[in-house]
Design an enzyme around this catalytic site. Structure first.
Site, PDB file in Angstrom:
ATOM      1  CB  SER A   1      28.627 -13.834  46.491  1.00 30.52           C
ATOM      2  OG  SER A   1      27.805 -14.894  46.049  1.00 30.52           O
ATOM      3  CB  SER A   2      32.085 -17.525  43.572  1.00 31.54           C
ATOM      4  OG  SER A   2      33.092 -18.477  43.511  1.00 31.54           O
ATOM      5  CB  CYS A   3      35.622 -18.075  48.016  1.00 30.71           C
ATOM      6  SG  CYS A   3      35.036 -17.010  49.309  1.00 30.71           S
ATOM      7  CB  ILE A   4      36.517 -21.356  44.283  1.00 29.95           C
ATOM      8  CG1 ILE A   4      35.066 -21.743  44.579  1.00 29.95           C
ATOM      9  CG2 ILE A   4      37.393 -21.686  45.459  1.00 29.95           C
ATOM     10  CD1 ILE A   4      34.836 -23.211  44.631  1.00 29.95           C
TER      11      ILE A   4
ATOM     12  CG  ASN B   1      41.715 -19.626  42.756  1.00 32.66           C
ATOM     13  OD1 ASN B   1      42.233 -19.591  41.651  1.00 32.66           O
ATOM     14  ND2 ASN B   1      40.402 -19.584  42.922  1.00 32.66           N
TER      15      ASN B   1
END
Lengths: 103, 167
Positions: free
Chosen positions: A100-103, B32
């Site tokens: 669930s990470s955006c990065i 990104n």
């Protein structure tokens, strides 16, 4: 939810193909998931998968940056090893939930 | 019932025109994120956004402590505008913001750009702003692919399922 048979083992997967029960994961299952995604797993892939499984087991957030610092590969290598959407594909092969990470 | 046909994004072109931490990071996170999804990604830095790809400034971006009604003190108390104008306050707040981002594993600007590039994303500088600020190629971050006009950037939006995002 759906059922799939990987390497002769019946497993439950979600709509996008991620294993529901991470404990069912084996290296053989990972190899077959990778084949479905269109690539073969090498030792480097497994080093990344191991890192991901350990990180998730500890409950830590999984980011692209952390994989770049894992020592298993750099970010460029990660993109080449899991072409397309690396974090999604690597976690699928690792038998852990979709990150669930955006990065 | 017929299932609706979906057309997932194939290409995004981002334009970053401002140089504050939050504006630059909005562009970088979106860029990104797109690369991570396997979407072809190009980012165009123009006007003050050029600071994000200028070697001397990229890792020391600031946020504005005046004229920002959403700015809060720790604990959620509104941040008084007069305080934001006190010398050193903007630097201190910006530095705290950068360290809080680092704690969330959000990389500094140069490393973030490296990540985008590592995944095949492309970084461009706007020629008009570049000329206006009297910049030289060597002022720019080494990973900048080219200094181009907005027309050349639009030409890259040449396919179906392409979006241009301005931040």
């Amino acid at each position: 939810m759906a059922e799939k048979i990987y390497a002769g083992v019946k497993v439950q997967v979600d709509q996008e193909g991620y294993l529901i029960d991470t404990n069912q994961w084996t290296k053989e299952i990972a190899k077959e998931i990778a084949k479905e995604e269109g690539f073969e797993l090498t030792e480097t892939h497994f080093a990344i998968i191991k890192f991901i499984r350990e990180k998730v087991a500890k409950g830590e957030a999984l980011t692209l940056r952390s994989i770049g610092k894992s020592g298993a590969t750099d970010i460029k290598g990660f993109y080449q090893l899991f072409p397309g959407a690396p974090l999604k594909k690597a976690t699928k092969c690792a038998g852990v939930p979709k990150p669930s990470s955006c990065i | 019932m017929s299932e609706e046909k979906k057309y997932p994004l194939k290409k995004v072109l981002l334009i970053c025109a401002k140089g504050s931490i939050e504006d630059v990071y909005a562009s970088l996170v979106m860029a990104n994120g797109a690369v991570m999804e396997g979407i072809e990604t190009k980012v165009f830095f123009t006007f003050f956004g050029l600071d994000a790809i200028t070697k001397a400034r990229m890792n020391n971006l600031h946020t504005s402590t005046v004229g920002n009604p959403a700015m809060r003190m720790p604990g959620g108390i509104p941040f008084p505008t007069w305080l934001g104008g006190v010398p050193g306050v903007e630097s201190a707040v910006s530095s705290i913001m950068r360290s809080q981002m680092e704690a969330l594993d959000i990389p500094p600007v140069d490393e973030f750009l490296e990540m985008i590039k590592a995944g095949g994303g492309e970084i461009y500088a706007c020629k008009l702003a570049f000329d206006m600020f009297k910049m030289k190629k060597e002022d720019l971050w080494d990973g900048v692919k080219d200094v181009i006009t907005i027309g050349q950037f639009y030409e890259m939006a040449d396919g179906l399922q392409t979006q241009i995002i301005f931040t």
